[in-house]
Write an enzyme that holds these catalytic residues in place. Structure first.
Site, PDB file in Angstrom:
ATOM      1  N   HIS A 204       0.853  -1.195   0.000  1.00 56.31           N
ATOM      2  CA  HIS A 204       0.000   0.000   0.000  1.00 56.31           C
ATOM      3  C   HIS A 204       0.891   1.248   0.000  1.00 56.31           C
ATOM      4  CE1 HIS A 204      -2.894   3.016   1.231  1.00 56.31           C
ATOM      5  NE2 HIS A 204      -3.841   2.163   0.849  1.00 56.31           N
TER       6      HIS A 204
ATOM      7  N   GLU B   4      -4.111   2.250  -7.129  1.00 61.42           N
ATOM      8  CA  GLU B   4      -4.479   3.373  -6.269  1.00 61.42           C
ATOM      9  C   GLU B   4      -3.537   4.540  -6.550  1.00 61.42           C
ATOM     10  OE1 GLU B   4      -6.686   2.283  -2.424  1.00 61.42           O
ATOM     11  OE2 GLU B   4      -4.578   2.028  -2.034  1.00 61.42           O
TER      12      GLU B   4
END
Ligand code: 13P
Length: 257
Positions: A98, A168
């Site tokens: 992430h 993302e």
């Protein structure tokens, strides 16, 4: 991985603070998942709550995931969180790489090692990729290409069936819904990611690798990322803890033809 349904992954990040609140959110998510017909829900709570929530994990429609792991397996590694333990407590999904962990110094090399350990443990590994900024020349594409190919470089082809990519863009995280990515731009990026995956395995495409979108997803824009943006699902941060609008988000995605 052949995904017959859409996939919504709720990344709670480091919320909430209290176990009792985590259980409340979990119970709400479980109730929300009951009415879903064409969508699966994965909840990724903070690590200290994972085993607690796993005790009341229903058999289908909702799954648990972890937000992070360690590359190390076995041996004496104080503080490590092996993928195999995450699997054993009942989680089936794992976020890897992430951007918030990359920002703290997680390297491509570590991400590749975590990915290998996760896939070996039998988890569905959600590899998070995304550029920090978009430029008009398209240099951001080489960032994406580099993140994907370095993470996959040490993974045997047979394990790639359990790979999921979460795109993302860092610039679109934590904003208002209207500042999220344009679904048309997302569609182009999804095509690019598919091409990168195909090239990586020698032109032998990985047609079934699910691609998710994440970054300021809410009830009003969620369905567009799937219907126009061609993502198969979504990785939702803040919006996944806004109980009423998250229910609306799930309903809007489930209603897509
Ligand atoms: P937000 O949905 O809060 O923008 O967060 C996106 C994200 O980082 C999910 O992993």
């Amino acid at each position: 991985m052949i995904l017959n349904k859409k996939l919504i992954v709720a990344n709670w990040k480091n919320h909430p603070n209290l176990p009792s609140d985590a259980v409340k959110f979990w119970n709400t998510a479980k109730r929300g998942a009951l009415s879903l017909k064409k969508t699966e829900l994965v909840v990724c709570p903070p690590m200290p709550f994972l085993a607690l929530l796993a005790r009341t994990l229903p058999p289908k429609k909702i799954f648990l995931g972890a937000q992070s792991s360690s590359a190390e397996e076995g041996g004496s590694w104080t503080g490590s969180i092996p993928a195999s333990m995450i699997f054993e407590i009942g989680a089936r999904y794992l976020l890897i790489g992430h951007s918030e962990e990359r920002r703290l110094g997680l390297t491509d090399k570590d991400i590749g090692k975590r990915l290998a350990a996760a896939l070996r443990a039998g988890l569905y590994a959600i590899l998070c990729v995304g550029e920090s900024a978009r430029d008009t020349e398209g240099f951001f594409l080489s960032i994406l290409e580099g993140q994907i190919s370095s993470a996959l470089s040490a993974i045997p082809r047979k394990f790639l069936d359990n790979l999921i990519i979460a795109y993302e863009p860092v610039w679109a995280i934590g904003k208002a819904e209207r500042e999220a990515m344009n679904p048309r731009d997302l569609h182009e990026t999804v095509i690019f990611i598919r091409k990168t995956l195909a090239a990586f395995v020698g032109g032998n495409p990985l047609p079934n690798t699910p691609i998710l979108y994440g970054g300021s997803v809410g009830a009003h824009n969620a369905a567009h990322f799937i219907s126009e943006g061609t993502a198969i699902g979504l990785l939702v941060g803040r919006g996944s803890l806004e109980t009423t609008s998250f229910r609306e988000l799930l309903a809007s995605v489930d209603a897509i033809k």
